[in-house]
Design a protein around this motif. Structure first.
Motif, PDB file in Angstrom:
ATOM      1  N   SER A 152      -8.411  28.732  -4.859  1.00  0.00           N
ATOM      2  CA  SER A 152      -7.901  28.045  -3.654  1.00  0.00           C
ATOM      3  C   SER A 152      -8.452  26.631  -3.534  1.00  0.00           C
ATOM      4  O   SER A 152      -8.598  26.097  -2.428  1.00  0.00           O
ATOM      5  CB  SER A 152      -8.217  28.851  -2.389  1.00  0.00           C
ATOM      6  N   VAL A 153      -8.771  26.019  -4.671  1.00  0.00           N
ATOM      7  CA  VAL A 153      -9.205  24.617  -4.716  1.00  0.00           C
ATOM      8  C   VAL A 153      -8.131  23.833  -5.466  1.00  0.00           C
ATOM      9  O   VAL A 153      -7.751  24.195  -6.578  1.00  0.00           O
ATOM     10  CB  VAL A 153     -10.566  24.463  -5.418  1.00  0.00           C
ATOM     11  N   THR A 154      -7.640  22.758  -4.856  1.00  0.00           N
ATOM     12  CA  THR A 154      -6.549  21.978  -5.453  1.00  0.00           C
ATOM     13  C   THR A 154      -7.093  20.834  -6.309  1.00  0.00           C
ATOM     14  O   THR A 154      -8.182  20.314  -6.039  1.00  0.00           O
ATOM     15  CB  THR A 154      -5.636  21.421  -4.357  1.00  0.00           C
ATOM     16  N   PRO A 155      -6.348  20.425  -7.339  1.00  0.00           N
ATOM     17  CA  PRO A 155      -6.826  19.344  -8.220  1.00  0.00           C
ATOM     18  C   PRO A 155      -7.033  18.025  -7.473  1.00  0.00           C
ATOM     19  O   PRO A 155      -7.996  17.293  -7.741  1.00  0.00           O
ATOM     20  CB  PRO A 155      -5.708  19.227  -9.258  1.00  0.00           C
ATOM     21  N   TRP A 156      -6.129  17.670  -6.563  1.00  0.00           N
ATOM     22  CA  TRP A 156      -6.245  16.492  -5.699  1.00  0.00           C
ATOM     23  C   TRP A 156      -5.222  16.652  -4.581  1.00  0.00           C
ATOM     24  O   TRP A 156      -4.231  17.375  -4.725  1.00  0.00           O
ATOM     25  CB  TRP A 156      -6.002  15.181  -6.476  1.00  0.00           C
ATOM     26  N   ASP A 157      -5.467  16.010  -3.449  1.00  0.00           N
ATOM     27  CA  ASP A 157      -4.580  16.137  -2.295  1.00  0.00           C
ATOM     28  C   ASP A 157      -3.831  14.844  -1.971  1.00  0.00           C
ATOM     29  O   ASP A 157      -2.675  14.875  -1.565  1.00  0.00           O
ATOM     30  CB  ASP A 157      -5.357  16.595  -1.059  1.00  0.00           C
ATOM     31  N   THR A 158      -4.496  13.711  -2.119  1.00  0.00           N
ATOM     32  CA  THR A 158      -3.857  12.426  -1.835  1.00  0.00           C
ATOM     33  C   THR A 158      -4.228  11.411  -2.917  1.00  0.00           C
ATOM     34  O   THR A 158      -5.319  11.482  -3.511  1.00  0.00           O
ATOM     35  CB  THR A 158      -4.288  11.860  -0.463  1.00  0.00           C
ATOM     36  N   LEU A 159      -3.323  10.464  -3.167  1.00  0.00           N
ATOM     37  CA  LEU A 159      -3.561   9.350  -4.074  1.00  0.00           C
ATOM     38  C   LEU A 159      -3.132   8.062  -3.382  1.00  0.00           C
ATOM     39  O   LEU A 159      -2.187   8.058  -2.582  1.00  0.00           O
ATOM     40  CB  LEU A 159      -2.777   9.523  -5.378  1.00  0.00           C
ATOM     41  N   HIS A 160      -3.815   6.960  -3.689  1.00  0.00           N
ATOM     42  CA  HIS A 160      -3.590   5.689  -3.008  1.00  0.00           C
ATOM     43  C   HIS A 160      -3.307   4.585  -4.025  1.00  0.00           C
ATOM     44  O   HIS A 160      -3.894   4.561  -5.116  1.00  0.00           O
ATOM     45  CB  HIS A 160      -4.820   5.292  -2.177  1.00  0.00           C
ATOM     46  N   TYR A 218       0.859  -1.189   0.000  1.00  0.00           N
ATOM     47  CA  TYR A 218       0.000   0.000   0.000  1.00  0.00           C
ATOM     48  C   TYR A 218       0.891   1.233   0.000  1.00  0.00           C
ATOM     49  O   TYR A 218       1.887   1.294   0.723  1.00  0.00           O
ATOM     50  CB  TYR A 218      -0.910   0.028   1.230  1.00  0.00           C
ATOM     51  N   GLU A 219       0.543   2.228  -0.821  1.00  0.00           N
ATOM     52  CA  GLU A 219       1.301   3.471  -0.882  1.00  0.00           C
ATOM     53  C   GLU A 219       0.363   4.660  -0.868  1.00  0.00           C
ATOM     54  O   GLU A 219      -0.671   4.662  -1.539  1.00  0.00           O
ATOM     55  CB  GLU A 219       2.160   3.516  -2.143  1.00  0.00           C
ATOM     56  N   LEU A 220       0.721   5.672  -0.079  1.00  0.00           N
ATOM     57  CA  LEU A 220      -0.024   6.919   0.005  1.00  0.00           C
ATOM     58  C   LEU A 220       0.859   8.048  -0.500  1.00  0.00           C
ATOM     59  O   LEU A 220       2.002   8.204  -0.052  1.00  0.00           O
ATOM     60  CB  LEU A 220      -0.434   7.196   1.455  1.00  0.00           C
ATOM     61  N   ASP A 256      -4.191  -4.561  -9.065  1.00  0.00           N
ATOM     62  CA  ASP A 256      -3.967  -3.371  -8.250  1.00  0.00           C
ATOM     63  C   ASP A 256      -5.146  -2.414  -8.354  1.00  0.00           C
ATOM     64  O   ASP A 256      -5.966  -2.491  -9.267  1.00  0.00           O
ATOM     65  CB  ASP A 256      -2.655  -2.668  -8.609  1.00  0.00           C
ATOM     66  N   SER A 257      -5.213  -1.533  -7.381  1.00  0.00           N
ATOM     67  CA  SER A 257      -6.258  -0.523  -7.301  1.00  0.00           C
ATOM     68  C   SER A 257      -5.591   0.811  -6.997  1.00  0.00           C
ATOM     69  O   SER A 257      -4.860   0.932  -6.010  1.00  0.00           O
ATOM     70  CB  SER A 257      -7.268  -0.873  -6.203  1.00  0.00           C
ATOM     71  N   SER A 258      -5.827   1.817  -7.858  1.00  0.00           N
ATOM     72  CA  SER A 258      -5.219   3.137  -7.695  1.00  0.00           C
ATOM     73  C   SER A 258      -6.322   4.183  -7.755  1.00  0.00           C
ATOM     74  O   SER A 258      -7.073   4.231  -8.729  1.00  0.00           O
ATOM     75  CB  SER A 258      -4.185   3.386  -8.801  1.00  0.00           C
ATOM     76  N   PHE A 259      -6.406   5.026  -6.733  1.00  0.00           N
ATOM     77  CA  PHE A 259      -7.573   5.899  -6.624  1.00  0.00           C
ATOM     78  C   PHE A 259      -7.256   7.147  -5.802  1.00  0.00           C
ATOM     79  O   PHE A 259      -6.288   7.183  -5.026  1.00  0.00           O
ATOM     80  CB  PHE A 259      -8.730   5.140  -5.981  1.00  0.00           C
ATOM     81  N   GLU A 260      -8.111   8.159  -5.986  1.00  0.00           N
ATOM     82  CA  GLU A 260      -7.993   9.380  -5.196  1.00  0.00           C
ATOM     83  C   GLU A 260      -8.692   9.232  -3.853  1.00  0.00           C
ATOM     84  O   GLU A 260      -8.109   9.550  -2.817  1.00  0.00           O
ATOM     85  CB  GLU A 260      -8.589  10.563  -5.966  1.00  0.00           C
ATOM     86  N   GLU A 261      -9.933   8.744  -3.856  1.00  0.00           N
ATOM     87  CA  GLU A 261     -10.684   8.629  -2.600  1.00  0.00           C
ATOM     88  C   GLU A 261     -11.372   7.283  -2.433  1.00  0.00           C
ATOM     89  O   GLU A 261     -11.304   6.683  -1.370  1.00  0.00           O
ATOM     90  CB  GLU A 261     -11.731   9.741  -2.496  1.00  0.00           C
ATOM     91  N   CYS A 262     -12.053   6.818  -3.472  1.00  0.00           N
ATOM     92  CA  CYS A 262     -12.962   5.689  -3.319  1.00  0.00           C
ATOM     93  C   CYS A 262     -12.413   4.421  -3.968  1.00  0.00           C
ATOM     94  O   CYS A 262     -12.005   4.435  -5.134  1.00  0.00           O
ATOM     95  CB  CYS A 262     -14.333   6.023  -3.925  1.00  0.00           C
TER      96      CYS A 262
END
Length: 313
Positions: A108-116, A85-87, A142-148
């Motif tokens: 002041s809205v970012t494109p994305w903050d975290t990816l998994h 798992y990688e964050l 594998d599963s790669s996603f922003e939130e869900c």
């Protein structure tokens, strides 16, 4: 359907650290992901790894904002199985400029903050031929996603072949292909090719001694090694339903890097790697929810660093 190819050309020169490992080729799962040769035997004991990476702030080439990235990962190996798992965390600078660059109406809205990233592998083939050739094939999901979860689900294979062409010097060639969900003519998934040259530290020390460059090593020096790596990668992520750029779209992260690492193994069950990295040829490619390519955003070069710790139980 056209593939979106990802070509990885990696050149590796590694100096092994401990006497217990000095006579073996470099092994996947015991070193950072750029190692491309597989072990001749599966892990009978549990192996646990944590790693951290950071890429310093760099501007987009259009002059609108920048970003720095911090990554943390954990993985476990047992028998023929590997689970990781990688964050990845993104820290955006000049957020209003970044929003304008990505076409976000709100400031002041970012494109994305975290990816998994979640990856599961099982070794299907792993054998030797004539004591010179080694080959292996892994099945992967594998599963790669922003939130869900499940995000961009990929199913495929990776494998390779390595040849001991001269007294412990190994030449390895690898290939990997992963197809992701929601395919289109633009978005296929990940396709990788790799090439590596590896040498055990014992072999290199003996070669340097033979030509008079290196004297007999001092006590304790056999625990320290060096690694050099050149690699290129492209990874696909599924964006969230409320992503301000493309709802349920896809993101392709493209980068190349050069790294120089110091490896230290105080004993045969614990090892560390630490070193600087230079990241270049960086790009963010965006696709809508059907996988159709929409735009790309280039980043300047940046320095970074990497730390890895491995425990074998």
């Amino acid at each position: 359907m056209m593939l979106r190819p990802l070509c990885v050309f990696s050149l590796l020169l590694a100096l092994w650290a401990t006497p217990a490992l000095a006579d073996t080729a470099l092994t996947m799962g015991q070193e950072p992901g750029f190692m491309v040769t597989a072990p001749t035997n599966v892990n009978k004991d549990l192996q646990f790894q944590v790693d951290f990476g950071h890429v310093a702030d760099a501007d987009f080439t259009n002059g609108l904002g920048g970003v720095s990235i911090t990554r943390a990962g954990v993985s476990a190996d047992y028998s023929i199985f590997h689970l990781s798992y990688e964050l990845s965390s993104f820290d955006w600078s000049s957020q209003d400029d970044v929003a304008r660059s990505f076409g976000i109406r709100k400031r002041s809205v970012t494109p994305w903050d975290t990816l998994h990233d979640v990856t599961f592998q099982a070794r299907l083939l792993n054998d030797e031929l004539n004591e010179k050739w080694r080959y292996w094939v892994n099945g992967e999901i594998d599963s790669s996603f922003e939130e869900c979860v499940p995000g961009a689900v990929g199913v495929g294979f990776d494998g390779g072949v390595a040849y001991d062409f001269w007294d412990g010097w190994m030449l390895g060639i690898t290939a990997r292909t992963v197809a992701v969900s929601a395919l289109s003519s633009d978005l296929f998934g990940d396709v990788e090719l790799g090439l590596a040259v590896a040498v055990s530290q014992k072999t290199l020390r003996e070669a340097l001694k033979a030509v008079g460059i290196l004297d007999d090593p001092k006590p304790g020096s056999e625990k320290i090694g060096l690694s050099f790596a050149l690699s290129t990668s492209d990874k696909t992520y599924r964006l969230s339903a409320d992503n301000p750029v493309y709802s349920n779209g896809y993101l392709g992260l493209v980068r190349s890097k050069v790294g120089l690492y110091v490896d230290y193994a105080p004993n045969d069950r614990l090892s560390f790697s630490l070193g600087p990295e230079f990241h270049y040829a960086r790009k963010y490619k965006l696709y809508n929810k059907t996988g159709s390519y929409k735009s790309s955003h280039d980043l300047d070069n940046a320095m970074g660093g990497y730390l890895r710790m491995v425990w074998r139980f």
